[in-house]
Design a protein around this motif. Structure first.
Motif, PDB file in Angstrom:
ATOM      1  N   ALA A  53       0.970  -1.725   0.059  1.00  0.00           N
ATOM      2  CA  ALA A  53       0.261  -0.546   0.070  1.00  0.00           C
ATOM      3  C   ALA A  53       0.781   1.541  -0.489  1.00  0.00           C
ATOM      4  N   ASN A  54       1.774   0.802   1.464  1.00  0.00           N
ATOM      5  CA  ASN A  54       2.944   2.425   0.842  1.00  0.00           C
ATOM      6  C   ASN A  54       3.475   2.536  -0.622  1.00  0.00           C
ATOM      7  N   ILE A  55       3.730   1.540  -1.127  1.00  0.00           N
ATOM      8  CA  ILE A  55       4.139   1.113  -2.112  1.00  0.00           C
ATOM      9  C   ILE A  55       3.644   2.081  -3.468  1.00  0.00           C
ATOM     10  N   LEU A  56       2.456   1.615  -3.594  1.00  0.00           N
ATOM     11  CA  LEU A  56       1.572   2.194  -4.608  1.00  0.00           C
ATOM     12  C   LEU A  56       1.398   3.411  -4.458  1.00  0.00           C
ATOM     13  N   GLN A  57       1.016   3.979  -3.346  1.00  0.00           N
ATOM     14  CA  GLN A  57       0.587   5.496  -2.874  1.00  0.00           C
ATOM     15  C   GLN A  57       2.016   6.492  -3.812  1.00  0.00           C
ATOM     16  N   THR A  58       2.969   5.799  -2.914  1.00  0.00           N
ATOM     17  CA  THR A  58       3.857   6.421  -3.255  1.00  0.00           C
ATOM     18  C   THR A  58       4.484   6.642  -4.723  1.00  0.00           C
ATOM     19  N   LEU A  59       4.316   5.622  -6.218  1.00  0.00           N
ATOM     20  CA  LEU A  59       4.058   5.689  -6.668  1.00  0.00           C
ATOM     21  C   LEU A  59       2.896   5.920  -7.276  1.00  0.00           C
ATOM     22  N   ALA A  60       1.779   6.531  -7.086  1.00  0.00           N
ATOM     23  CA  ALA A  60       1.025   6.879  -7.612  1.00  0.00           C
ATOM     24  C   ALA A  60       0.876   8.582  -7.792  1.00  0.00           C
ATOM     25  N   GLU A  61       1.616   9.137  -6.652  1.00  0.00           N
ATOM     26  CA  GLU A  61       1.822  10.626  -6.248  1.00  0.00           C
ATOM     27  C   GLU A  61       3.189  10.882  -7.593  1.00  0.00           C
ATOM     28  N   ARG A  62       4.130   9.458  -7.798  1.00  0.00           N
ATOM     29  CA  ARG A  62       4.797   9.659  -9.132  1.00  0.00           C
ATOM     30  C   ARG A  62       4.436  10.025 -10.308  1.00  0.00           C
ATOM     31  N   ALA A  63       3.437   9.977 -10.179  1.00  0.00           N
ATOM     32  CA  ALA A  63       2.457   9.652 -11.760  1.00  0.00           C
ATOM     33  C   ALA A  63       2.153   8.211 -12.422  1.00  0.00           C
ATOM     34  N   MET A  64       2.333   6.518 -11.685  1.00  0.00           N
ATOM     35  CA  MET A  64       2.093   5.556 -11.910  1.00  0.00           C
ATOM     36  C   MET A  64       1.156   5.687 -12.534  1.00  0.00           C
ATOM     37  N   VAL A  65       0.503   4.641 -13.234  1.00  0.00           N
ATOM     38  CA  VAL A  65      -0.282   4.612 -13.924  1.00  0.00           C
ATOM     39  C   VAL A  65      -0.675   3.116 -14.388  1.00  0.00           C
ATOM     40  N   PHE A  66      -2.007   2.096 -14.144  1.00  0.00           N
ATOM     41  CA  PHE A  66      -2.046   0.936 -13.913  1.00  0.00           C
ATOM     42  C   PHE A  66      -3.255   0.914 -15.748  1.00  0.00           C
ATOM     43  N   ASP A  67      -2.583   0.592 -16.928  1.00  0.00           N
ATOM     44  CA  ASP A  67      -3.199   1.480 -17.928  1.00  0.00           C
ATOM     45  C   ASP A  67      -4.343  -0.226 -18.026  1.00  0.00           C
ATOM     46  N   ARG A  68      -4.058  -0.988 -17.870  1.00  0.00           N
ATOM     47  CA  ARG A  68      -4.245  -2.107 -17.854  1.00  0.00           C
ATOM     48  C   ARG A  68      -4.431  -3.334 -17.105  1.00  0.00           C
ATOM     49  N   VAL A  69      -4.928  -3.473 -16.532  1.00  0.00           N
ATOM     50  CA  VAL A  69      -5.311  -5.073 -15.679  1.00  0.00           C
ATOM     51  C   VAL A  69      -6.467  -5.744 -16.530  1.00  0.00           C
ATOM     52  N   GLU A  70      -6.380  -7.362 -16.614  1.00  0.00           N
ATOM     53  CA  GLU A  70      -6.916  -7.747 -17.634  1.00  0.00           C
ATOM     54  C   GLU A  70      -6.292  -9.227 -15.974  1.00  0.00           C
ATOM     55  N   ILE A  71      -7.599 -10.000 -16.087  1.00  0.00           N
ATOM     56  CA  ILE A  71      -7.507 -12.102 -15.772  1.00  0.00           C
ATOM     57  C   ILE A  71      -8.494 -12.489 -16.375  1.00  0.00           C
ATOM     58  N   ASN A  72      -8.239 -13.592 -16.815  1.00  0.00           N
ATOM     59  CA  ASN A  72      -9.602 -14.547 -17.505  1.00  0.00           C
ATOM     60  C   ASN A  72      -8.752 -15.879 -16.852  1.00  0.00           C
ATOM     61  N   ALA A  73      -9.707 -16.640 -16.410  1.00  0.00           N
ATOM     62  CA  ALA A  73      -9.554 -18.005 -16.115  1.00  0.00           C
ATOM     63  C   ALA A  73     -10.636 -18.659 -16.180  1.00  0.00           C
ATOM     64  N   ASP A  74     -10.305 -19.838 -16.475  1.00  0.00           N
ATOM     65  CA  ASP A  74     -11.833 -21.105 -16.232  1.00  0.00           C
ATOM     66  C   ASP A  74     -10.917 -22.030 -15.508  1.00  0.00           C
ATOM     67  N   PHE A  75     -11.465 -23.114 -14.473  1.00  0.00           N
ATOM     68  CA  PHE A  75     -11.552 -23.607 -13.448  1.00  0.00           C
ATOM     69  C   PHE A  75     -12.263 -24.550 -12.940  1.00  0.00           C
ATOM     70  N   GLY A  76     -12.092 -24.770 -12.619  1.00  0.00           N
ATOM     71  CA  GLY A  76     -13.212 -26.566 -12.368  1.00  0.00           C
ATOM     72  C   GLY A  76     -12.677 -28.490 -11.480  1.00  0.00           C
ATOM     73  N   PHE A  77     -13.700 -28.882 -11.162  1.00  0.00           N
ATOM     74  CA  PHE A  77     -13.041 -29.767 -10.866  1.00  0.00           C
ATOM     75  C   PHE A  77     -14.322 -30.774 -11.060  1.00  0.00           C
ATOM     76  N   GLU A  78     -14.316 -32.169 -10.454  1.00  0.00           N
ATOM     77  CA  GLU A  78     -15.215 -32.860 -10.920  1.00  0.00           C
ATOM     78  C   GLU A  78     -16.414 -32.848  -9.975  1.00  0.00           C
ATOM     79  N   ASP A  79     -16.003 -32.714  -9.001  1.00  0.00           N
ATOM     80  CA  ASP A  79     -16.871 -32.237  -7.817  1.00  0.00           C
ATOM     81  C   ASP A  79     -17.711 -31.123  -7.996  1.00  0.00           C
TER      82      ASP A  79
END
Length: 207
Positions: free
Chosen positions: A102-128
């Motif tokens: 949290a401290n690192i992200l806040q510090t970098l956000a103050e210095r104009a760091m931006v997440f341009d894109r975050v993408e997560i795709n997942a398919d998962f399963g079990f027989e039960d």
């Protein structure tokens, strides 16, 4: 003498410009039944630098995968217990680094760091079906908890998440992509911060 001063000033201005020009750090993780790969690239102006995996090592790894014996050794049993234990390990790691991150992200956000894109795709399963349901709850809680944490402590321009349970079938396919935009001067700050977090995780026995 004036010419030297002009040249020195021009070089200094150029260096400053190069330091403040945004850099894109692209992290891609793919995992399925046959591969478990992470790729890290930096895009700067018209250049693209591949940090991981290095081409030579990547080629060797793919050659090794063609060996049936190597495949057998690398495979671990696909079971609800193993996947649940793996996910719980990641949850523990997140809790370990949460405050520092949290401290690192806040510090970098103050210095104009931006997440341009975050993408997560997942398919998962079990027989039960019950096991699939339990795992769905754990995975959703973890993923959305991490994404909510990132969104709260930094700027996220585009986020796309798809977590699809597959009932009655054993599978785990995952694709994660993260594109960070930051200034060149802050790359070292990011690298040092990540190294500190990694050392803390190892010290506390989370990995």
């Amino acid at each position: 003498m004036k010419a030297v001063i002009v040249i020195a000033a021009a070089v200094l201005v150029l260096l400053i410009l190069l330091l403040i020009i945004p850099v894109r750090l692209i992290i891609v993780y793919d995992r399925d039944a046959v591969k478990n790969e992470t790729a890290v690239n930096i895009k700067y102006l018209f250049f693209k630098i591949q940090l991981c995996p290095q081409k030579g090592k990547n080629d060797n790894r793919h050659k090794a995968k063609k060996s049936p014996k190597a495949d057998e050794l690398s495979k671990e049993p696909f079971s609800f217990e193993n996947k649940k234990a793996e996910l719980e390990k990641y949850i523990k790691i997140f809790e370990t680094i949460k405050s520092d991150a949290a401290n690192i992200l806040q510090t970098l956000a103050e210095r104009a760091m931006v997440f341009d894109r975050v993408e997560i795709n997942a398919d998962f399963g079990f027989e039960d079906a019950m096991q699939t349901g339990i795992f769905t709850g754990l995975l959703n809680g973890f993923v959305y908890g991490v994404l909510g944490f990132i969104h709260h402590h930094s700027t996220v321009k585009d986020m796309n998440v798809r977590l699809q349970p597959v009932f009655g079938k054993k599978c785990f396919n995952c694709h994660i992509m993260c594109i960070l935009r930051l200034k060149t001067a802050h790359i070292i700050v990011v690298a040092v911060s990540v190294l500190k977090l990694y050392r803390k995780i190892k010290r506390e026995g989370s990995i």
